[in-house]
Design a protein around this motif. Structure first.
Motif, PDB file in Angstrom:
ATOM      1  N   GLY A  98       0.816  -1.209   0.000  1.00 37.89           N
ATOM      2  CA  GLY A  98       0.000   0.000   0.000  1.00 37.89           C
ATOM      3  C   GLY A  98       0.845   1.252   0.000  1.00 37.89           C
ATOM      4  O   GLY A  98       0.595   2.183  -0.779  1.00 37.89           O
ATOM      5  N   VAL A  99       1.859   1.269   0.870  1.00 39.20           N
ATOM      6  CA  VAL A  99       2.700   2.465   0.972  1.00 39.20           C
ATOM      7  C   VAL A  99       3.432   2.716  -0.343  1.00 39.20           C
ATOM      8  O   VAL A  99       3.448   3.838  -0.857  1.00 39.20           O
ATOM      9  CB  VAL A  99       3.691   2.336   2.152  1.00 39.20           C
ATOM     10  CG1 VAL A  99       4.727   3.442   2.112  1.00 39.20           C
ATOM     11  CG2 VAL A  99       2.936   2.381   3.469  1.00 39.20           C
ATOM     12  N   TRP A 123       2.616   1.704  -3.344  1.00 44.12           N
ATOM     13  CA  TRP A 123       1.667   2.112  -4.391  1.00 44.12           C
ATOM     14  C   TRP A 123       1.323   3.596  -4.248  1.00 44.12           C
ATOM     15  O   TRP A 123       1.356   4.364  -5.204  1.00 44.12           O
ATOM     16  CB  TRP A 123       0.401   1.259  -4.329  1.00 44.12           C
ATOM     17  CG  TRP A 123      -0.435   1.418  -5.560  1.00 44.12           C
ATOM     18  CD1 TRP A 123      -1.143   2.532  -5.924  1.00 44.12           C
ATOM     19  CD2 TRP A 123      -0.624   0.460  -6.601  1.00 44.12           C
ATOM     20  NE1 TRP A 123      -1.772   2.331  -7.119  1.00 44.12           N
ATOM     21  CE2 TRP A 123      -1.479   1.060  -7.560  1.00 44.12           C
ATOM     22  CE3 TRP A 123      -0.174  -0.847  -6.816  1.00 44.12           C
ATOM     23  CZ2 TRP A 123      -1.879   0.396  -8.712  1.00 44.12           C
ATOM     24  CZ3 TRP A 123      -0.589  -1.508  -7.970  1.00 44.12           C
ATOM     25  CH2 TRP A 123      -1.416  -0.889  -8.901  1.00 44.12           C
ATOM     26  N   ILE A 124       0.991   4.003  -3.008  1.00 46.64           N
ATOM     27  CA  ILE A 124       0.596   5.399  -2.794  1.00 46.64           C
ATOM     28  C   ILE A 124       1.769   6.339  -3.089  1.00 46.64           C
ATOM     29  O   ILE A 124       1.609   7.378  -3.722  1.00 46.64           O
ATOM     30  CB  ILE A 124       0.056   5.606  -1.364  1.00 46.64           C
ATOM     31  CG1 ILE A 124      -1.246   4.822  -1.177  1.00 46.64           C
ATOM     32  CG2 ILE A 124      -0.210   7.079  -1.093  1.00 46.64           C
ATOM     33  CD1 ILE A 124      -1.816   4.873   0.215  1.00 46.64           C
ATOM     34  N   VAL A 125       2.974   5.939  -2.640  1.00 47.38           N
ATOM     35  CA  VAL A 125       4.128   6.814  -2.859  1.00 47.38           C
ATOM     36  C   VAL A 125       4.434   6.935  -4.360  1.00 47.38           C
ATOM     37  O   VAL A 125       4.596   8.036  -4.885  1.00 47.38           O
ATOM     38  CB  VAL A 125       5.363   6.312  -2.078  1.00 47.38           C
ATOM     39  CG1 VAL A 125       6.621   7.034  -2.537  1.00 47.38           C
ATOM     40  CG2 VAL A 125       5.162   6.529  -0.588  1.00 47.38           C
ATOM     41  N   VAL A 126       4.468   5.773  -5.051  1.00 48.21           N
ATOM     42  CA  VAL A 126       4.854   5.813  -6.466  1.00 48.21           C
ATOM     43  C   VAL A 126       3.792   6.479  -7.332  1.00 48.21           C
ATOM     44  O   VAL A 126       4.109   7.279  -8.204  1.00 48.21           O
ATOM     45  CB  VAL A 126       5.154   4.383  -6.980  1.00 48.21           C
ATOM     46  CG1 VAL A 126       5.356   4.394  -8.497  1.00 48.21           C
ATOM     47  CG2 VAL A 126       6.389   3.838  -6.306  1.00 48.21           C
ATOM     48  N   PHE A 127       2.527   6.176  -7.078  1.00 45.96           N
ATOM     49  CA  PHE A 127       1.495   6.652  -7.998  1.00 45.96           C
ATOM     50  C   PHE A 127       0.701   7.847  -7.488  1.00 45.96           C
ATOM     51  O   PHE A 127      -0.166   8.356  -8.196  1.00 45.96           O
ATOM     52  CB  PHE A 127       0.557   5.507  -8.375  1.00 45.96           C
ATOM     53  CG  PHE A 127       1.250   4.431  -9.159  1.00 45.96           C
ATOM     54  CD1 PHE A 127       1.854   4.726 -10.374  1.00 45.96           C
ATOM     55  CD2 PHE A 127       1.320   3.132  -8.680  1.00 45.96           C
ATOM     56  CE1 PHE A 127       2.500   3.741 -11.102  1.00 45.96           C
ATOM     57  CE2 PHE A 127       1.967   2.154  -9.402  1.00 45.96           C
ATOM     58  CZ  PHE A 127       2.564   2.445 -10.612  1.00 45.96           C
ATOM     59  N   LEU A 128       0.943   8.282  -6.257  1.00 43.44           N
ATOM     60  CA  LEU A 128       0.282   9.501  -5.797  1.00 43.44           C
ATOM     61  C   LEU A 128       1.274  10.561  -5.358  1.00 43.44           C
ATOM     62  O   LEU A 128       1.193  11.707  -5.773  1.00 43.44           O
ATOM     63  CB  LEU A 128      -0.650   9.184  -4.614  1.00 43.44           C
ATOM     64  CG  LEU A 128      -2.013   8.604  -4.939  1.00 43.44           C
ATOM     65  CD1 LEU A 128      -2.791   8.365  -3.661  1.00 43.44           C
ATOM     66  CD2 LEU A 128      -2.796   9.545  -5.821  1.00 43.44           C
ATOM     67  N   LEU A 187       4.727  10.688  -5.762  1.00 47.29           N
ATOM     68  CA  LEU A 187       5.668  11.072  -6.823  1.00 47.29           C
ATOM     69  C   LEU A 187       5.020  11.956  -7.891  1.00 47.29           C
ATOM     70  O   LEU A 187       5.562  13.011  -8.214  1.00 47.29           O
ATOM     71  CB  LEU A 187       6.281   9.825  -7.479  1.00 47.29           C
ATOM     72  CG  LEU A 187       7.542   9.241  -6.852  1.00 47.29           C
ATOM     73  CD1 LEU A 187       8.103   8.133  -7.740  1.00 47.29           C
ATOM     74  CD2 LEU A 187       8.594  10.320  -6.664  1.00 47.29           C
ATOM     75  N   PRO A 188       3.852  11.559  -8.436  1.00 45.33           N
ATOM     76  CA  PRO A 188       3.231  12.458  -9.418  1.00 45.33           C
ATOM     77  C   PRO A 188       2.942  13.841  -8.847  1.00 45.33           C
ATOM     78  O   PRO A 188       3.130  14.839  -9.547  1.00 45.33           O
ATOM     79  CB  PRO A 188       1.933  11.738  -9.787  1.00 45.33           C
ATOM     80  CG  PRO A 188       2.211  10.315  -9.538  1.00 45.33           C
ATOM     81  CD  PRO A 188       3.127  10.279  -8.355  1.00 45.33           C
ATOM     82  N   SER A 189       2.507  13.895  -7.569  1.00 45.66           N
ATOM     83  CA  SER A 189       2.243  15.213  -6.976  1.00 45.66           C
ATOM     84  C   SER A 189       3.531  16.010  -6.866  1.00 45.66           C
ATOM     85  O   SER A 189       3.549  17.219  -7.137  1.00 45.66           O
ATOM     86  CB  SER A 189       1.615  15.076  -5.597  1.00 45.66           C
ATOM     87  OG  SER A 189       0.491  14.254  -5.660  1.00 45.66           O
TER      88      SER A 189
END
Lengths: 317, 271
Positions: free
Chosen positions: A39-40, A42-47, A49-51
């Motif tokens: 979960g961590v 996924w959130i870091v890579v796809f939320l 990082l893009p932000s």
């Protein structure tokens, strides 16, 4: 606060008997990583990082076809503040101020409408309450584009509501109530009402009626009873609801785009326009960065308030 | 007593609110049966827009895309989110404040920020490497990332509601990690996992903004189709699809409610 944390941990382990907490630590850390890492990551890579990338774009320069390039500058923020080739124009600032105003107005209206509704549901017989909550929430399960179409139909020129408004002299006859700022606010209130009713209901359910009776016994009128006996108790729910309503409302895209027309644009529409048609990514990213900052500030302030009041303002979902 | 007047006012307000909540949906449904192309005048009942709907390849394709996207992303998000929620519960006494922020932020962040940041991120990677071309794949990734926090919080709140003694009991019975997961945690969490899956599914079906920005030309979903149709000014057919989607939501709500009452009745019977 390390001391309280330690006592809590000790308490948790104390019930396990003689086992030493230290001995179990290593395997626990491995287990912790195994459980939370998907979960961590996924959130870091796809939320996250893009932000972060978006925030970088905000400081980049606008290249050809709107794609950002180096060097890093503050051009986008200057442009957002209205400085362009042709000197200064207030267009973008108006959009920002309008976003804030429409957010404040619709959040206020949502609170005013959600209070009686949440209270009414709490007073209903226990077996009716799930049904009533569901009744309030179900419309928000339909797609927001569809709900906006509903209001477009209701408020369009020639519709009964528009005709009524015209006959009252509120609008000129050939105009509808849509597109307009009014339609945007109606759309926002409609969209976010359930997000206020649910957290308010959660606090109303635990309301201490003795305090209200006490206020009544002391001959407080309805308004003073509300301010001194009801409001303080419901404040955690109110704060949670305000987070859930005002932050997404500030960045709203669909409702102003469909119900608003060109003069009711909000920040979200400005941002989207800079990315669509590849016109100016850095400018759009600067607008998005302002939204992120507003979100974080809003959360921090409301969290601070929540802590000050001592309530455990858990957001109910 | 002024109390009864207050109560009557409250009740009246409730009915006004119901009207406010359901009028827009009712209007969409009403005009989907309109025999003429108008959203202001109702000229008579007709099913012509529904007939047009089912012979439209684009709409059927968009429907297929919506379902594929929702099912795929919900499965991934349920697995990852359940693990995350379980981890948040088990290690809640540790310093995991950053984790709580990480999970809460996506829920409150305006969706346009996510849609746009993911769009620019994927586009830039795709320009540089050829990977992550915008399409159904990037949409699944984007959907999973906003579903995971909801799933995790739902699972977390269910675990918090459990008696912590149950975990101790497992431990006392010398259950090892796998046994505990298989014989205790999974069965106990099953209702929560099922509702988390449906929550993720609804979130995906309901989403427009994030899909809109992360979609490619071939991956139009129903909301995106509806959006572009009303931007072009085609409404009656749109009312018909919208009505079907509203119908699906109400069907799902009725089923959810029925389950809730059955569970309530059962728990009362066992008392």
């Amino acid at each position: 606060m390390p001391s309280t944390k330690q006592t809590r941990t000790m308490g948790a382990f104390a019930t396990r008997g003689s086992e030493s907490p230290k001995r179990r630590e290593p395997s626990h850390t491995g287990h912790l990583i195994a459980v939370i890492s998907p979960g961590v990551i996924w959130i870091v890579v796809f939320l996250v990082l893009p932000s972060a990338y978006l925030m970088t774009i905000a400081f980049m320069t606008n290249g050809t076809y709107g794609l950002p390039r180096m060097p890093l500058t503050l051009e986008a923020f200057k442009e957002l503040a209205g400085f362009g080739f042709l000197g200064w124009s207030p267009g973008n600032l108006y959009t920002l101020i309008r976003s804030i105003w429409q957010t404040v107005l619709s959040t206020g209206l949502v609170i005013a409408m959600a209070y009686p509704v949440a209270y009414y549901i709490t007073r209903a017989p226990a077996r009716m309450r799930p049904l009533m909550l569901l009744t309030v929430v179900v419309p928000s399960w339909t797609n927001q584009v569809i709900r906006a179409i509903g209001w477009m139909n209701i408020l369009s020129p020639g519709s009964p509501v528009s005709n009524f408004a015209a006959s009252m002299g509120l609008i000129s006859p050939q105009m509808g109530l849509f597109p307009s700022k009014f339609a945007v606010v109606v759309g926002l209130v409609y969209n976010f009402l359930p997000f206020m009713v649910l957290p308010l209901y959660a606090v109303f359910e635990k309301l201490d009626y003795a305090q209200i009776d006490a206020a009544r016994d002391l001959r407080a009128g309805p308004i003073r009873t509300f301010i001194h006996a009801v409001l303080p108790q419901t404040l955690p729910g109110l704060l949670a609801g305000t987070v859930l309503v005002s932050i997404p409302a500030f960045g709203m895209y669909v409702i102003p785009e469909l119900l608003g027309g060109g003069k009711s644009m909000m920040l979200g529409n400005l941002v989207a326009r800079q990315f669509a048609a590849a016109s100016n990514w850095p400018l759009g990213a600067a607008g998005a960065l302002i939204m992120i900052i507003a979100t974080l500030l809003g959360l921090l302030v409301l969290r601070r308030l929540g802590k000050k009041l001592g309530g455990d303002s858990q957001v109910v979902l | 007593m002024s109390g009864s007047g207050f109560n009557r006012g409250l009740q009246a307000f409730w009915y006004v609110m119901l009207f406010f909540l359901y009028a827009p949906l009712a209007v969409v449904a009403l005009y989907s049966f309109n025999s003429i192309n108008s959203s202001a005048v109702f000229a008579g009942v007709s099913l012509r827009w529904y007939a047009a709907l089912f012979s439209n390849e684009t709409i059927l394709h968009a429907f297929y895309n919506s379902l594929t996207l929702a099912i795929t992303s919900s499965i991934i998000a349920t697995v990852i989110g359940t693990l995350l929620g379980y981890g948040m519960y088990t290690y809640r006494h540790r310093r995991l404040g950053w984790l709580v922020w990480l999970v809460y932020l996506p829920i409150v962040m305006p969706d346009i920020v996510y849609g746009i940041s993911q769009m620019s991120f994927f586009t830039s990677i795709s320009n540089a490497t050829g990977l992550f071309n915008l399409g159904l794949g990037t949409m699944v990734i984007a959907h999973v990332s906003f579903q995971v926090p909801f799933v995790a919080l739902l699972i977390y709140s269910r675990l918090v509601g459990l008696d912590s003694m149950l975990f101790e009991a497992c431990h006392d019975l010398y259950a090892n990690g796998w046994q505990r997961a298989w014989y205790f945690i999974l069965p106990t969490l099953r209702p929560a996992i099922v509702s988390a899956f449906f929550l993720a599914f609804t979130l995906s079906i309901d989403d427009f903004v994030i899909s809109f920005f992360t979609s490619g030309p071939e991956s139009t979903t129903l909301p995106i189709f509806i959006w572009s149709a009303i931007k072009k000014g085609v409404t009656p057919e749109v009312n018909a699809i919208a009505t079907l989607m509203i119908g699906a939501v109400f069907g799902a709500a009725a089923i959810a409610l029925a389950f809730q009452y059955v569970r309530l009745a059962r728990s009362q019977a066992s008392d």
